[in-house]
Structure formats: structure tokens, C-alpha cells
Motif scaffolding. Sequence first.
Motif, PDB file in Angstrom:
ATOM      1  N   THR A 134      29.392  33.354  42.200  1.00 25.84           N
ATOM      2  CA  THR A 134      30.512  32.435  42.381  1.00 25.84           C
ATOM      3  C   THR A 134      31.721  32.895  41.577  1.00 25.84           C
ATOM      4  O   THR A 134      32.856  32.742  42.015  1.00 25.84           O
ATOM      5  CB  THR A 134      30.095  31.010  41.970  1.00 25.84           C
ATOM      6  N   THR A 135      31.475  33.482  40.425  1.00 22.77           N
ATOM      7  CA  THR A 135      32.576  33.999  39.608  1.00 22.77           C
ATOM      8  C   THR A 135      33.315  35.110  40.337  1.00 22.77           C
ATOM      9  O   THR A 135      34.547  35.134  40.385  1.00 22.77           O
ATOM     10  CB  THR A 135      32.032  34.525  38.267  1.00 22.77           C
ATOM     11  N   VAL A 136      32.555  36.018  40.934  1.00 19.62           N
ATOM     12  CA  VAL A 136      33.169  37.121  41.686  1.00 19.62           C
ATOM     13  C   VAL A 136      33.903  36.568  42.904  1.00 19.62           C
ATOM     14  O   VAL A 136      34.996  37.021  43.251  1.00 19.62           O
ATOM     15  CB  VAL A 136      32.107  38.163  42.094  1.00 19.62           C
ATOM     16  N   LEU A 137      33.308  35.573  43.572  1.00 17.27           N
ATOM     17  CA  LEU A 137      33.951  34.962  44.737  1.00 17.27           C
ATOM     18  C   LEU A 137      35.267  34.295  44.355  1.00 17.27           C
ATOM     19  O   LEU A 137      36.237  34.357  45.110  1.00 17.27           O
ATOM     20  CB  LEU A 137      33.008  33.946  45.384  1.00 17.27           C
ATOM     21  N   ALA A 138      35.316  33.672  43.176  1.00 22.83           N
ATOM     22  CA  ALA A 138      36.560  33.041  42.721  1.00 22.83           C
ATOM     23  C   ALA A 138      37.656  34.080  42.506  1.00 22.83           C
ATOM     24  O   ALA A 138      38.821  33.842  42.829  1.00 22.83           O
ATOM     25  CB  ALA A 138      36.311  32.254  41.443  1.00 22.83           C
ATOM     26  N   VAL A 139      37.289  35.245  41.982  1.00 18.43           N
ATOM     27  CA  VAL A 139      38.275  36.323  41.816  1.00 18.43           C
ATOM     28  C   VAL A 139      38.725  36.826  43.188  1.00 18.43           C
ATOM     29  O   VAL A 139      39.913  37.033  43.431  1.00 18.43           O
ATOM     30  CB  VAL A 139      37.688  37.476  40.969  1.00 18.43           C
ATOM     31  N   LEU A 140      37.770  36.986  44.105  1.00 15.33           N
ATOM     32  CA  LEU A 140      38.089  37.462  45.453  1.00 15.33           C
ATOM     33  C   LEU A 140      39.004  36.490  46.186  1.00 15.33           C
ATOM     34  O   LEU A 140      39.889  36.906  46.932  1.00 15.33           O
ATOM     35  CB  LEU A 140      36.796  37.681  46.243  1.00 15.33           C
ATOM     36  N   ALA A 141      38.824  35.198  45.962  1.00  9.17           N
ATOM     37  CA  ALA A 141      39.651  34.189  46.634  1.00  9.17           C
ATOM     38  C   ALA A 141      41.120  34.322  46.257  1.00  9.17           C
ATOM     39  O   ALA A 141      42.004  33.961  47.046  1.00  9.17           O
ATOM     40  CB  ALA A 141      39.145  32.796  46.303  1.00  9.17           C
ATOM     41  N   ASN A 142      41.405  34.852  45.098  1.00 12.62           N
ATOM     42  CA  ASN A 142      42.807  35.053  44.700  1.00 12.62           C
ATOM     43  C   ASN A 142      43.526  36.054  45.587  1.00 12.62           C
ATOM     44  O   ASN A 142      44.738  36.046  45.685  1.00 12.62           O
ATOM     45  CB  ASN A 142      42.888  35.505  43.242  1.00 12.62           C
ATOM     46  N   PHE A 143      42.769  36.924  46.255  1.00 17.79           N
ATOM     47  CA  PHE A 143      43.355  37.935  47.117  1.00 17.79           C
ATOM     48  C   PHE A 143      43.541  37.457  48.558  1.00 17.79           C
ATOM     49  O   PHE A 143      44.035  38.196  49.393  1.00 17.79           O
ATOM     50  CB  PHE A 143      42.492  39.204  47.111  1.00 17.79           C
ATOM     51  N   ASP A 144      43.124  36.240  48.875  1.00 20.28           N
ATOM     52  CA  ASP A 144      43.244  35.713  50.227  1.00 20.28           C
ATOM     53  C   ASP A 144      44.708  35.515  50.582  1.00 20.28           C
ATOM     54  O   ASP A 144      45.461  34.921  49.798  1.00 20.28           O
ATOM     55  CB  ASP A 144      42.478  34.392  50.339  1.00 20.28           C
ATOM     56  N   LYS A 145      45.116  35.996  51.768  1.00 19.47           N
ATOM     57  CA  LYS A 145      46.535  35.920  52.119  1.00 19.47           C
ATOM     58  C   LYS A 145      46.995  34.506  52.430  1.00 19.47           C
ATOM     59  O   LYS A 145      48.166  34.191  52.268  1.00 19.47           O
ATOM     60  CB  LYS A 145      46.840  36.849  53.286  1.00 19.47           C
ATOM     61  N   ASP A 146      46.083  33.619  52.872  1.00 24.57           N
ATOM     62  CA  ASP A 146      46.484  32.260  53.206  1.00 24.57           C
ATOM     63  C   ASP A 146      46.336  31.287  52.041  1.00 24.57           C
ATOM     64  O   ASP A 146      47.158  30.399  51.859  1.00 24.57           O
ATOM     65  CB  ASP A 146      45.652  31.749  54.390  1.00 24.57           C
ATOM     66  N   THR A 161      39.255  45.121  48.077  1.00 24.14           N
ATOM     67  CA  THR A 161      38.084  45.739  48.710  1.00 24.14           C
ATOM     68  C   THR A 161      36.970  45.953  47.678  1.00 24.14           C
ATOM     69  O   THR A 161      35.800  45.706  47.968  1.00 24.14           O
ATOM     70  CB  THR A 161      38.473  47.088  49.354  1.00 24.14           C
ATOM     71  N   LEU A 162      37.332  46.397  46.491  1.00 26.42           N
ATOM     72  CA  LEU A 162      36.356  46.632  45.434  1.00 26.42           C
ATOM     73  C   LEU A 162      35.658  45.327  45.015  1.00 26.42           C
ATOM     74  O   LEU A 162      34.432  45.270  44.940  1.00 26.42           O
ATOM     75  CB  LEU A 162      37.041  47.277  44.227  1.00 26.42           C
ATOM     76  N   VAL A 163      36.448  44.269  44.799  1.00 25.59           N
ATOM     77  CA  VAL A 163      35.873  42.980  44.406  1.00 25.59           C
ATOM     78  C   VAL A 163      35.018  42.426  45.557  1.00 25.59           C
ATOM     79  O   VAL A 163      33.941  41.868  45.321  1.00 25.59           O
ATOM     80  CB  VAL A 163      36.980  41.974  44.000  1.00 25.59           C
TER      81      VAL A 163
END
Length: 168
Positions: A134-146, A161-163
Motif C-alpha cells: 500500500t505504501t508503494v501504491l500511495a507513491v505510485l498514485a502521485n504519478f496518476d495524470k488525473d 514505471t520503476l515504482v
Amino acid sequence: FLGACGWRGVLMWRDLLANADSLPSLGALATALGQSNAPALLTSRRGGVPPALVLPYVPGAPGDRLYAHRADFQRLAVVMAAFQLKNLADSLFYVDGAVFVVHHLLTVVVAASALRSFAHFHGTFFFGVSELSTTVLAVLANFDKDHGVPALERDYPFTRTLVGGVFA
């Protein structure tokens, strides 16, 4: 071992490493864990070595592994239920879709049922270690364009892509 995470896990691994020279074979452990006389094996002496207490954090009887009460896990279940209720509300408010709603709803049900003494030993793994992603997913969500920060996706596409690969 999956259930012995957190502080109990740290203590277990420390003790296992300290007694590594006196560990019984994996076959003997597997046999013992399937029988009610496991404590005799877990505290046996081997070659004059003091009691190894090979698995002091694993209840000896199979029923105890399933029905033993663990206050630390019960606290974790309360936190997980509250966290997933908040996630469920967010999923409904932001219309994240049926998959997220069902996931959060089922997790709330599991956490609420874990408030009773059932599967506490293994629950520390499923509510603790499995949530690290979930921690990694929270970081990945910051890169979402919407829903994230648009500049992050634009300026750091490789990092996204790396995250994403780490999360997968």
C-alpha cells in the motif's frame, strides 16, 4: 513463520539465529506442528545443547494456531477495520469503481471478524506485511495524470514505471 511478523517476528528470527546449530530438521518440525505433542520437540535437547526453543512464537497445537487470542493482532484488526472503512468511504465518494468498493468492504468484514479470537497468529502477516505494498501504491498514485500531480508523470516517466514495477 508468516504469522510471526512485527515485534514477535523480530524476536523469533533473533532466537532462531541464536540457536541455529541446534535446530531440528524441517521434516521433524513439519511433523511436530501437525501433532499435539509439538512442545516436546520444540524444547528438546540435541547433542547436549540447552533447550533450543526452536519455535517459541508458534503455538504447538494446531488448534492454538487458529484460535489463540493475541492482543497485538486484535489492536491491528481494529486499526485495519477503521482504515478500510475510510478507504471504502473514499472509494464511494470518488467513484473509484466496483472492484475497489468490494475490496474495501471485504477487508472491513475480515477485520471485524478478526476481533474475535480466530486466525490471530496468521493475521499479523495478512494485515501487516501484505499492506506494505500500500505504501508503494500511495507513491505510485502521485504519478496518476488525473488524480495525482500531473507534472510528476510528465517530468519523471521512468520513475513512474520503476515504482509501478516495484508495486507489481
